[in-house]
Design a protein around this motif. Structure first.
Motif, mmCIF file in Angstrom:
data_model
loop_
_atom_site.group_PDB
_atom_site.id
_atom_site.type_symbol
_atom_site.label_atom_id
_atom_site.label_comp_id
_atom_site.label_asym_id
_atom_site.label_seq_id
_atom_site.Cartn_x
_atom_site.Cartn_y
_atom_site.Cartn_z
ATOM 1 N N ASN A 44 0.655 -1.293 0.142
ATOM 2 C CA ASN A 44 0.120 -0.009 0.062
ATOM 3 C C ASN A 44 0.866 1.266 0.037
ATOM 4 O OD1 ASN A 44 -2.489 -1.340 -0.029
ATOM 5 N ND2 ASN A 44 -2.799 -1.152 1.975
ATOM 6 N N GLU A 45 1.733 1.405 -1.058
ATOM 7 C CA GLU A 45 2.487 2.581 -1.055
ATOM 8 C C GLU A 45 2.438 3.335 -2.429
ATOM 9 O OE1 GLU A 45 4.135 3.642 1.413
ATOM 10 O OE2 GLU A 45 4.721 1.719 2.679
ATOM 11 N N ARG A 46 1.337 3.242 -3.154
ATOM 12 C CA ARG A 46 0.940 3.573 -4.263
ATOM 13 C C ARG A 46 1.500 5.125 -4.534
ATOM 14 N NH1 ARG A 46 -5.113 4.035 -5.129
ATOM 15 N NH2 ARG A 46 -4.766 5.707 -3.875
ATOM 16 N N ILE A 122 15.963 -0.302 0.620
ATOM 17 C CA ILE A 122 15.310 0.948 1.204
ATOM 18 C C ILE A 122 13.685 1.040 1.123
ATOM 19 C CG2 ILE A 122 15.246 2.097 -1.181
ATOM 20 C CD1 ILE A 122 16.030 4.649 0.074
ATOM 21 N N ASP A 123 13.169 1.630 2.008
ATOM 22 C CA ASP A 123 11.671 1.528 2.458
ATOM 23 C C ASP A 123 11.090 2.433 1.322
ATOM 24 O OD1 ASP A 123 11.760 0.009 4.595
ATOM 25 O OD2 ASP A 123 11.400 1.535 5.982
ATOM 26 N N ALA A 124 9.714 2.163 0.820
ATOM 27 C CA ALA A 124 9.259 2.790 -0.203
ATOM 28 C C ALA A 124 8.703 4.192 0.281
ATOM 29 C CB ALA A 124 8.267 2.252 -0.925
ATOM 30 N N HIS A 243 0.201 4.600 5.638
ATOM 31 C CA HIS A 243 0.563 4.056 6.917
ATOM 32 C C HIS A 243 1.561 3.217 7.191
ATOM 33 C CE1 HIS A 243 -3.269 6.380 7.514
ATOM 34 N NE2 HIS A 243 -3.751 5.762 6.455
ATOM 35 N N SER A 244 2.192 3.260 8.429
ATOM 36 C CA SER A 244 3.128 2.029 8.973
ATOM 37 C C SER A 244 2.382 0.734 8.881
ATOM 38 C CB SER A 244 4.047 2.501 10.220
ATOM 39 O OG SER A 244 4.611 1.499 10.636
ATOM 40 N N LYS A 245 3.171 -0.223 8.723
ATOM 41 C CA LYS A 245 2.571 -1.542 9.112
ATOM 42 C C LYS A 245 2.975 -2.266 10.219
ATOM 43 C CE LYS A 245 1.772 -0.493 4.949
ATOM 44 N NZ LYS A 245 2.561 0.556 4.020
ATOM 45 N N MET A 246 3.866 -1.550 11.087
ATOM 46 C CA MET A 246 4.451 -2.081 12.203
ATOM 47 C C MET A 246 3.202 -2.399 13.162
ATOM 48 S SD MET A 246 7.077 -2.503 14.283
ATOM 49 C CE MET A 246 8.382 -1.605 13.951
#
Ligand code: GDD
Ligand code: MN
Length: 389
Positions: A44-46, A122-124, A243-246
């Motif tokens: 979910n990083e569109r 690397i995070d998106a 949102h974060s998925k943590m």
């Protein structure tokens, strides 16, 4: 050097064809073999994809790089956005996984798809600073380090902006636990921003867990000999979109992984998670027992209700946390629950029997109790992992 050539027949003399050779294209991308694969896990990083690619392209000018996005079939259509960009940029690749979730597994698969000598992660969500990537690459290429880590804790401010106070405290605790297990000194061993010589991931790939967030910690802990590490300070930015998925599950998975490493890989993470859920079940049991007594119920009734409640919560928590990748739903949830109860009943008998046996040979009641509990837990874990999940 790669050239695209075309051979065409232009004439014929004495039964022989005369051909012409034309150079159609000198493709600059094909002329250089890829040096760096940047793996980017996405869920979910569109809205972060286009700005990230733009930033990577800018930061990595002069480097032969490719980006491998690993998307777990995000409901927001992230993979479509990536593929639309990949259609006109050969440096972009999208690995779309269906029916699976997990940050660690996604990073691992992306890294294993690489043929480049170096792999960056690397995070998106634009929280990591991509401008550090060239320095990381330089430190690996020069042979100074095998692993370059972006650290949130080496700047004077620390991860002020990117984390809530609760996350900040949790992150520090996670780091302390990780450092207690690892034999190397690292300020941010749970960082999601790092670069490594590809061989170092490939050799330990079979030992890595697919769940959870702590792939870097797992990679370091699994190395046969301590890798040479260089850390790079960067400022952990605020998340741009999404949102974060943590969540709690990620935390339980992490604690399980730490315990697995502390036991020298003897006890699998899933078993330790199962055991932690079991301990939580004891607390539920005691709370229900206490309330039952307070409400004036007979002890036997209170104890029975407490045991059933604890068994039910244990089942539900294990189903959504320990076995989230094989989660039961609908009718299967009901039949799984009944099986779980039956197997735990057998576990209880095993528990008492083993405790009794040990007690006959030793006056140490607590040793006998612990032996019983351990065998009960082992039975419950093994039997339910086969027959329930
Ligand atoms: N494919 C895939 N599958 N990607 C995922 C999944 C998943 O199940 N879960 C998260 N991601 C992707 C996100 O889309 C994002 O690009 C990246 O992994 C990080 O996820 P976040 O949800 O933004 O994590 P965070 O910001 O809370 O946590 C960061 O800090 C941790 C240390 O506290 C990450 O960098 C973690 O890797 C790091 O351990
Ligand atoms: Mn994030």
């Amino acid at each position: 050097m790669t050239l695209l050539l075309e051979i065409s027949v232009v004439g014929e003399r004495a039964g022989r064809y005369i051909g012409a050779l034309t150079i159609l294209e000198r493709d600059p991308v094909l002329m250089q073999s890829c040096e760096l694969t940047v793996v980017i896990p996405t869920y979910n990083e569109r809205d972060n994809i286009a700005p990230l690619i733009q930033r990577l392209a800018h930061a990595l000018k002069g480097i032969a790089w490719q980006a491998v996005f690993v998307d777990d079939n995000s409901p927001d259509g992230t993979a479509d956005t990536i593929k639309a960009m990949a259609a006109c940029d050969p440096r972009i690749l999208c690995l779309k996984r269906v029916g699976r979730r997990g940050l660690a597994g996604a990073v691992l698969e992306g890294a294993l798809a690489s043929a480049a000598p170096f792999v960056g992660v690397i995070d998106a969500d634009l929280q990591h600073d991509e401008t550090v990537l060239p320095q990381m690459l330089a430190s690996l290429k020069s042979g100074e380090a095998d692993l370059a880590i972006g650290s949130r804790f080496l700047t004077s401010s620390g991860p002020e902006k990117g984390l809530t106070p609760f996350r900040k405290a949790g992150s520090r605790l996670a780091n302390i636990l990780a450092r207690a297990v690892l034999k190397v000194e690292v300020s941010d061993p749970v960082s999601g921003f790092f670069m490594i010589r590809r061989g170092l991931i490939e050799t330990v790939a079979p030992d890595l867990t697919n769940d959870g967030f702590k792939i870097l910690f797992d990679i370091i802990a699994s190395q046969r000999s301590p890798p040479r590490i260089r850390e790079f300070p960067y400022v952990f930015a605020e998340r741009q979109a999404g949102h974060s998925k943590m969540d709690e599950r990620v935390i339980i998975e992490y604690l399980g992984l730490i315990l697995t490493k502390l036991t020298g890989n003897l006890l699998p993470t899933r078993f330790l998670m199962f055991a932690m859920v079991g301990l939580g079940g004891v607390a539920v049991h005691m709370a229900v027992l206490y309330s039952g007594r307070a409400a004036g119920l007979h002890f036997i009734i209170s104890q029975g209700v407490a045991a059933m409640t604890a068994m039910t919560t244990n089942f539900l928590v294990n189903n959504s946390v320990t076995y989230r990748d094989r989660r039961l739903r609908g009718m299967k949830l009901l039949t799984g629950y009944l099986r779980f109860c039956a197997l735990c009943g057998v576990g209880l008998i095993a528990n008492v029997a083993v405790a009794n046996l040990v007690h006959e040979h030793t006056p140490l009641w607590w040793l006998a109790g612990a032996a019983g509990a351990a065998s009960g837990a082992a039975w419950n874990y093994v039997s339910t992992s086969v027959a329930v999940w």
